[in-house]
Design a protein around this motif. Structure first.
Motif, PDB file in Angstrom:
ATOM      1  N   SER A   1      47.930  45.009  45.673  1.00 57.50           N
ATOM      2  CA  SER A   1      48.324  44.614  44.321  1.00 57.50           C
ATOM      3  C   SER A   1      49.692  43.946  44.341  1.00 57.50           C
ATOM      4  N   LEU A   2      50.554  44.381  45.230  1.00 57.76           N
ATOM      5  CA  LEU A   2      51.856  43.729  45.358  1.00 57.76           C
ATOM      6  C   LEU A   2      51.699  42.293  45.843  1.00 57.76           C
TER       7      LEU A   2
ATOM      8  N   VAL B   1      52.988  39.098  43.726  1.00 63.23           N
ATOM      9  CA  VAL B   1      53.941  38.140  44.305  1.00 63.23           C
ATOM     10  C   VAL B   1      53.380  36.719  44.222  1.00 63.23           C
ATOM     11  N   ALA B   2      52.098  36.556  44.524  1.00 64.21           N
ATOM     12  CA  ALA B   2      51.484  35.223  44.417  1.00 64.21           C
ATOM     13  C   ALA B   2      51.513  34.741  42.967  1.00 64.21           C
ATOM     14  N   TRP B   3      51.266  35.632  42.017  1.00 64.21           N
ATOM     15  CA  TRP B   3      51.329  35.277  40.594  1.00 64.21           C
ATOM     16  C   TRP B   3      52.740  34.876  40.203  1.00 64.21           C
TER      17      TRP B   3
ATOM     18  N   LEU C   1      42.791  38.766  34.785  1.00 66.64           N
ATOM     19  CA  LEU C   1      42.304  40.129  35.007  1.00 66.64           C
ATOM     20  C   LEU C   1      42.839  40.708  36.324  1.00 66.64           C
ATOM     21  N   ALA C   2      42.904  39.882  37.360  1.00 64.38           N
ATOM     22  CA  ALA C   2      43.394  40.366  38.657  1.00 64.38           C
ATOM     23  C   ALA C   2      44.849  40.811  38.558  1.00 64.38           C
ATOM     24  N   GLU C   3      45.658  40.042  37.845  1.00 67.73           N
ATOM     25  CA  GLU C   3      47.071  40.404  37.703  1.00 67.73           C
ATOM     26  C   GLU C   3      47.240  41.659  36.855  1.00 67.73           C
TER      27      GLU C   3
ATOM     28  N   PHE D   1      49.565  49.034  40.815  1.00 68.10           N
ATOM     29  CA  PHE D   1      50.915  49.170  41.348  1.00 68.10           C
ATOM     30  C   PHE D   1      51.683  50.240  40.587  1.00 68.10           C
ATOM     31  N   GLY D   2      51.466  50.335  39.287  1.00 65.46           N
ATOM     32  CA  GLY D   2      52.104  51.389  38.505  1.00 65.46           C
ATOM     33  C   GLY D   2      51.653  52.773  38.929  1.00 65.46           C
TER      34      GLY D   2
END
Length: 80
Positions: free
Chosen positions: A20-21, A25-27, A37-39, A46-47
């Motif tokens: 998820s990190l 980072v890519a986002w 949705l992926a982000e 990540f939370g």
């Protein structure tokens, strides 16, 4: 057996947190377009991974031995 299940869960959460990190980072490097949705899922995973690390990391105190002793009940002014 129970310890092996906890270990597998911790490892899966670690892998999910790292992946998820990578997505976040890519986002971020793409100029932060509207999150898809992926982000959004990556933020949630990540939370959860961060919360689990915070609550169960090596920096927590599971017993009273690592806590500071209670303050003396006598007033500090009385000892002068």
């Amino acid at each position: 057996m129970k310890r092996a299940l906890w270990f597998a869960l911790a490892f899966a959460l670690l892998v999910a947190g790292v992946e998820s990190l990578k997505v976040l980072v890519a986002w971020w490097q793409a100029g932060r377009p509207a999150p898809g949705l992926a982000e959004l899922l990556s933020f949630a995973v990540f939370g959860v991974a961060a919360l689990a690390w915070w609550r169960h990391s090596v920096f927590t105190c599971r017993n009273k031995a690592c806590l500071l002793p209670d303050e003396d009940k006598t007033d500090a002014r009385e000892t002068r």
